[in-house]
Scaffold this motif. Structure first.
Motif, PDB file in Angstrom:
ATOM      1  N   MET A  96       0.875  -1.180   0.000  1.00 49.59           N
ATOM      2  CA  MET A  96       0.000   0.000   0.000  1.00 49.59           C
ATOM      3  C   MET A  96       0.906   1.220   0.000  1.00 49.59           C
ATOM      4  SD  MET A  96      -2.878  -0.940   2.865  1.00 49.59           S
ATOM      5  CE  MET A  96      -3.972   0.402   2.484  1.00 49.59           C
ATOM      6  N   PHE A  97       0.433   2.283  -0.675  1.00 45.18           N
ATOM      7  CA  PHE A  97       1.209   3.508  -0.766  1.00 45.18           C
ATOM      8  C   PHE A  97       0.401   4.675  -0.223  1.00 45.18           C
ATOM      9  CE2 PHE A  97       2.324   0.675  -4.262  1.00 45.18           C
ATOM     10  CZ  PHE A  97       3.686   0.521  -4.045  1.00 45.18           C
ATOM     11  N   PHE A  98       1.101   5.601   0.409  1.00 46.34           N
ATOM     12  CA  PHE A  98       0.467   6.767   1.014  1.00 46.34           C
ATOM     13  C   PHE A  98       1.197   8.018   0.542  1.00 46.34           C
ATOM     14  CE2 PHE A  98       0.019   3.079   3.629  1.00 46.34           C
ATOM     15  CZ  PHE A  98      -1.324   3.079   3.982  1.00 46.34           C
ATOM     16  N   ASP A  99       0.463   9.118   0.417  1.00 38.80           N
ATOM     17  CA  ASP A  99       1.074  10.362  -0.050  1.00 38.80           C
ATOM     18  C   ASP A  99       1.777  11.121   1.075  1.00 38.80           C
ATOM     19  OD1 ASP A  99      -1.481  10.801   1.044  1.00 38.80           O
ATOM     20  OD2 ASP A  99      -1.628  12.737   0.067  1.00 38.80           O
ATOM     21  N   GLY A 100       1.840  10.541   2.238  1.00 36.73           N
ATOM     22  CA  GLY A 100       2.552  11.137   3.357  1.00 36.73           C
ATOM     23  C   GLY A 100       2.503  10.242   4.572  1.00 36.73           C
ATOM     24  N   VAL A 101       3.366  10.532   5.510  1.00 34.88           N
ATOM     25  CA  VAL A 101       3.455   9.747   6.743  1.00 34.88           C
ATOM     26  C   VAL A 101       2.177   9.858   7.565  1.00 34.88           C
ATOM     27  CG1 VAL A 101       4.743   9.482   8.905  1.00 34.88           C
ATOM     28  CG2 VAL A 101       5.965   9.941   6.786  1.00 34.88           C
ATOM     29  N   LYS A 102       1.586  11.045   7.581  1.00 37.01           N
ATOM     30  CA  LYS A 102       0.356  11.246   8.362  1.00 37.01           C
ATOM     31  C   LYS A 102      -0.744  10.289   7.910  1.00 37.01           C
ATOM     32  CE  LYS A 102      -1.944  14.943   7.524  1.00 37.01           C
ATOM     33  NZ  LYS A 102      -2.342  16.348   7.391  1.00 37.01           N
ATOM     34  N   ASP A 103      -0.927  10.145   6.603  1.00 36.69           N
ATOM     35  CA  ASP A 103      -1.955   9.226   6.110  1.00 36.69           C
ATOM     36  C   ASP A 103      -1.586   7.776   6.401  1.00 36.69           C
ATOM     37  OD1 ASP A 103      -3.632  11.240   5.318  1.00 36.69           O
ATOM     38  OD2 ASP A 103      -3.384  10.910   3.167  1.00 36.69           O
ATOM     39  N   PHE A 104      -0.287   7.450   6.339  1.00 37.30           N
ATOM     40  CA  PHE A 104       0.109   6.096   6.721  1.00 37.30           C
ATOM     41  C   PHE A 104      -0.335   5.810   8.148  1.00 37.30           C
ATOM     42  CE2 PHE A 104       3.085   4.001   9.558  1.00 37.30           C
ATOM     43  CZ  PHE A 104       2.726   2.690   9.292  1.00 37.30           C
ATOM     44  N   PHE A 105      -0.007   6.707   9.082  1.00 34.99           N
ATOM     45  CA  PHE A 105      -0.351   6.468  10.487  1.00 34.99           C
ATOM     46  C   PHE A 105      -1.866   6.458  10.704  1.00 34.99           C
ATOM     47  CE2 PHE A 105       4.114   7.441  11.634  1.00 34.99           C
ATOM     48  CZ  PHE A 105       4.343   6.360  12.469  1.00 34.99           C
ATOM     49  N   THR A 106      -2.595   7.232   9.923  1.00 37.27           N
ATOM     50  CA  THR A 106      -4.059   7.199  10.014  1.00 37.27           C
ATOM     51  C   THR A 106      -4.550   5.794   9.679  1.00 37.27           C
ATOM     52  OG1 THR A 106      -4.241   9.543   9.471  1.00 37.27           O
ATOM     53  CG2 THR A 106      -6.190   8.179   9.064  1.00 37.27           C
ATOM     54  N   CYS A 107      -4.011   5.209   8.629  1.00 41.52           N
ATOM     55  CA  CYS A 107      -4.351   3.841   8.248  1.00 41.52           C
ATOM     56  C   CYS A 107      -3.884   2.841   9.307  1.00 41.52           C
ATOM     57  CB  CYS A 107      -3.737   3.506   6.897  1.00 41.52           C
ATOM     58  SG  CYS A 107      -3.960   1.791   6.380  1.00 41.52           S
ATOM     59  N   TYR A 108      -2.657   3.007   9.755  1.00 39.78           N
ATOM     60  CA  TYR A 108      -2.057   2.083  10.724  1.00 39.78           C
ATOM     61  C   TYR A 108      -2.913   1.972  11.989  1.00 39.78           C
ATOM     62  CZ  TYR A 108       1.588   0.053  13.704  1.00 39.78           C
ATOM     63  OH  TYR A 108       2.316  -0.758  14.553  1.00 39.78           O
ATOM     64  N   HIS A 109      -3.475   3.072  12.418  1.00 36.32           N
ATOM     65  CA  HIS A 109      -4.292   3.073  13.631  1.00 36.32           C
ATOM     66  C   HIS A 109      -5.751   2.706  13.366  1.00 36.32           C
ATOM     67  CE1 HIS A 109      -1.135   4.344  16.277  1.00 36.32           C
ATOM     68  NE2 HIS A 109      -0.855   5.386  15.511  1.00 36.32           N
ATOM     69  N   ASN A 110      -6.104   2.470  12.104  1.00 37.22           N
ATOM     70  CA  ASN A 110      -7.470   2.050  11.773  1.00 37.22           C
ATOM     71  C   ASN A 110      -7.434   1.136  10.555  1.00 37.22           C
ATOM     72  OD1 ASN A 110     -10.211   1.781  11.582  1.00 37.22           O
ATOM     73  ND2 ASN A 110     -10.643   3.973  11.423  1.00 37.22           N
ATOM     74  N   MET A 111      -6.714   0.029  10.709  1.00 34.61           N
ATOM     75  CA  MET A 111      -6.505  -0.904   9.599  1.00 34.61           C
ATOM     76  C   MET A 111      -7.828  -1.477   9.066  1.00 34.61           C
ATOM     77  SD  MET A 111      -3.098  -1.210   9.037  1.00 34.61           S
ATOM     78  CE  MET A 111      -2.799  -2.804   8.339  1.00 34.61           C
ATOM     79  N   GLN A 112      -8.792  -1.723   9.941  1.00 26.95           N
ATOM     80  CA  GLN A 112     -10.070  -2.287   9.479  1.00 26.95           C
ATOM     81  C   GLN A 112     -10.725  -1.399   8.430  1.00 26.95           C
ATOM     82  OE1 GLN A 112     -12.249  -2.921  13.181  1.00 26.95           O
ATOM     83  NE2 GLN A 112     -12.354  -5.094  12.668  1.00 26.95           N
ATOM     84  N   LYS A 113     -10.653  -0.092   8.634  1.00 23.36           N
ATOM     85  CA  LYS A 113     -11.292   0.853   7.714  1.00 23.36           C
ATOM     86  C   LYS A 113     -10.531   0.987   6.398  1.00 23.36           C
ATOM     87  CE  LYS A 113     -12.867   5.635   7.302  1.00 23.36           C
ATOM     88  NZ  LYS A 113     -13.057   6.914   8.009  1.00 23.36           N
TER      89      LYS A 113
END
Length: 160
Positions: free
Chosen positions: A62-79
């Protein structure tokens, strides 16, 4: 005696090679022009300096346009990554802000609250070296430098 020296030299060379391989950042695939950030929907290939890449144990990415979005995903993997969880992540790679070289995000330092913005505005700025993070923090009015496990949903919320 000469065979012993040869063997010692060979073993020493092999140990240096192994050390260098272990210290190298994980190899991360590059996003294609079609890859979108699962959090915001932006095409990540337009922002190669800011890309964060997650490689899962099943070899998918998976690719993210920034670290902030990565961590948003990381803390809500189900979504954002249905069927995946934090334990299924093999590697997370981000680019060091100064060198733009890939680094292991789990070993990185992230400056929050600086005057430097990423593609989605306020951003966690990654560094491989603590001295670089501290210098950037001072030069760019950052609030603090965090380690991977210190980036919490509350930190992300404060960046909205």
């Amino acid at each position: 005696m000469q065979v012993s020296r040869y063997l010692v030299t060979l073993l020493f060379t092999l140990s240096l090679s192994c050390s260098a391989a272990l210290a190298a950042p994980p190899a991360a695939p590059a996003p294609s022009a079609k890859d979108k950030c699962p959090v915001c929907g932006m095409f990540v290939g337009k922002y190669p300096d800011w890309v964060a890449t997650v490689t899962f144990k099943d070899s998918s990415s998976m690719f993210f346009d920034g670290v902030k979005d990565f961590f948003t995903c990381y803390h809500n993997m189900q979504k954002y990554a249905p069927g995946k969880n934090q334990a299924s992540i093999a590697a997370v790679t981000v680019n060091d802000y100064y060198s733009l070289k890939p680094i292991d995000a789990r070993q990185a330092y992230f400056v929050v609250g600086s005057d430097v913005y990423g593609p989605m505005g306020k951003e966690l700025v990654p560094f491989g070296k603590p001295a670089d993070a501290q210098a950037f923090l001072k030069d760019h009015k950052g609030k603090k430098a965090l380690r991977f496990n210190e980036v919490t949903p509350a930190i992300l919320k404060s960046m909205e």
